[in-house]
Design an enzyme around this catalytic site. Structure first.
Site, PDB file in Angstrom:
ATOM      1  N   ARG A 121      43.681  35.222  33.216  1.00 47.75           N
ATOM      2  CA  ARG A 121      44.512  35.008  34.418  1.00 47.75           C
ATOM      3  C   ARG A 121      43.815  34.142  35.465  1.00 47.75           C
ATOM      4  O   ARG A 121      43.993  34.340  36.672  1.00 47.75           O
ATOM      5  CB  ARG A 121      44.933  36.340  35.068  1.00 47.75           C
ATOM      6  CG  ARG A 121      45.721  37.264  34.187  1.00 47.75           C
ATOM      7  CD  ARG A 121      47.109  36.712  33.813  1.00 47.75           C
ATOM      8  NE  ARG A 121      47.752  37.660  32.932  1.00 47.75           N
ATOM      9  CZ  ARG A 121      47.654  37.605  31.587  1.00 47.75           C
ATOM     10  NH1 ARG A 121      47.003  36.603  30.992  1.00 47.75           N
ATOM     11  NH2 ARG A 121      48.233  38.506  30.850  1.00 47.75           N
ATOM     12  N   SER A 143      52.601  41.638  37.761  1.00 45.10           N
ATOM     13  CA  SER A 143      51.399  42.486  37.751  1.00 45.10           C
ATOM     14  C   SER A 143      50.612  42.250  39.033  1.00 45.10           C
ATOM     15  O   SER A 143      50.247  41.112  39.350  1.00 45.10           O
ATOM     16  CB  SER A 143      50.512  42.137  36.555  1.00 45.10           C
ATOM     17  OG  SER A 143      51.141  42.553  35.373  1.00 45.10           O
ATOM     18  N   GLU A 157      45.758  40.182  41.124  1.00 47.69           N
ATOM     19  CA  GLU A 157      46.262  39.082  40.287  1.00 47.69           C
ATOM     20  C   GLU A 157      47.269  38.266  41.098  1.00 47.69           C
ATOM     21  O   GLU A 157      47.283  37.040  41.049  1.00 47.69           O
ATOM     22  CB  GLU A 157      46.935  39.631  39.018  1.00 47.69           C
ATOM     23  CG  GLU A 157      47.525  38.521  38.136  1.00 47.69           C
ATOM     24  CD  GLU A 157      48.001  39.045  36.786  1.00 47.69           C
ATOM     25  OE1 GLU A 157      47.394  39.989  36.239  1.00 47.69           O
ATOM     26  OE2 GLU A 157      49.000  38.498  36.293  1.00 47.69           O
TER      27      GLU A 157
END
Ligand code: FAD
Length: 318
Positions: free
Chosen positions: A186, A235, A305
């Site tokens: 990510r 998320s 995130e």
């Protein structure tokens, strides 16, 4: 064509160079980002094409910050808004085409930065290209996926990306091999202010029906486990090494936790929700409370995130 929306033309011209596209002063971001919260962009810029964007950025005062956005499916825009220029790509930059790959019989997918993940996955399926199915479950643009190294089910953007074309903050158009993006989980090393305008992906030859079945499985699994029709940001935290963020959040007793109209989703507790009238400050503060509770309960420091951008409102953190 230069079109200025919601602003005196003279004000735009003194502050910004001309643009082939539209420029909106104090342009709303909350109108389209998933949480539907947060302040405006000082300048919301929608270029008509790549060359117009490049000329605009080349002429823009280097001190002015530039933030590209997709559809805001992984974004908290703070309530004080985003200073400088926010770039949103137009539909004209959402084209998806299939082309031959280098190996005999292989084929690739070329997608504009504004193309949605589902569109790219569907084009790959229709061309019998396997390996891009996970994009079916990612409700953002290709620009966002390249920047975030978006992924699911053990695959991510770094596994399929061959090269990316970007317009740098100083207005040069460059094509980079995927390796130059320094991908980790990510995360990419895309430079600040660089706008992804196109990406080239490669998969493997596959059976259209099997690819379609896998995409259907992903869609059904998402429907069952995620709050897809809510105001959310995907998320919230990255999974820590060897663990799952949602499990730590659950164990810390945060499922359903509320702060004003911001709530930890009951359905998937790594998702935060705006139940109606939450501010971005409410959502961010709830996220910080979750981090503190998880740290106290398990010792793990969760890492955001979701990208948090812009400034707090003048009245501070409400
Ligand atoms: C219901 C739901 C499910 C999700 N599931 C997943 C999942 O399974 N896996 C996963 O990885 N993510 C998931 N996400 C998060 C999100 O969809 C991805 O991170 C997506 O790639 C973000 O794309 P976006 O266009 O919305 O980017 P935005 O949220 O608008 O922006 C995210 C970041 O990308 C940058 N960016 C956006 N466009 C560009 C561009 N053209 N050039 C350069 N930088 C750009 C922004 O500056 C920002 O830093 C989910 C989100 C939701 C709401």
């Amino acid at each position: 064509m230069v079109e200025h929306v919601g602003v005196e033309v003279s004000a735009v011209c003194t502050a910004l160079p001309p643009l082939r596209g539209t420029v909106e002063h104090q342009g709303s971001l909350a109108d389209f980002i998933w949480f539907r919260t947060g302040g405006p962009a000082e300048w919301l810029v929608r270029p008509d094409d790549v060359q117009g964007l490049a000329a605009f950025l080349a002429a823009l005062d280097p001190e002015v910050p530039v933030l590209p956005v997709g559809v805001g499916s992984n974004l908290i825009v703070r309530d004080g808004g985003v200073p400088g220029v926010v770039v949103r790509l137009p539909k004209a930059m959402a084209k998806v085409t299939i082309e031959p790959g280098i190996k005999e019989g292989s084929r690739r997918v070329r997608a504009g930065g504004a193309a949605m993940g589902i569109t790219v996955a569907s084009a790959a399926r229709d061309a019998g290209i396997a390996g891009l199915e996970f994009l079916r479950g990612i409700p953002g643009t290709i620009g966002g996926a390249v920047r975030m190294n978006a992924g699911a089910y053990g695959r991510d953007t770094s596994n399929i990306l061959i090269e990316v074309t970007l317009v740098t903050r100083n207005g040069t158009v460059e094509t980079w091999p995927a390796a130059k993006l320094g991908y980790t989980y990510r995360h990419s090393e895309l430079p600040a202010g660089a706008v992804v305008v196109e990406a080239l992906f490669e998969g493997t030859p596959g059976d259209k029906a099997e690819i379609g079945a896998e995409m259907d499985r992903i869609a059904a699994e998402r429907e069952a486990s995620q709050p897809l029709r809510s105001r959310t940001g995907g998320s919230t935290f990255k999974n820590p090494d060897g663990g799952k963020a949602w499990a730590l959040i659950d164990a810390a007793g945060c499922r359903g936790l509320r702060r004003g109209d911001a709530q930890v989703s009951e359905k998937h507790c790594n998702f935060l929700l705006n139940l109606g009238n939450a501010s971005s400050a409410d959502i961010e503060a709830l996220g910080e409370e979750v981090r503190a509770r998880v740290k106290a309960q398990s010792g793990v420091e969760l890492e955001w995130e979701i990208q948090r951008v812009g400034m707090l409102a003048d009245d501070g953190d409400k």
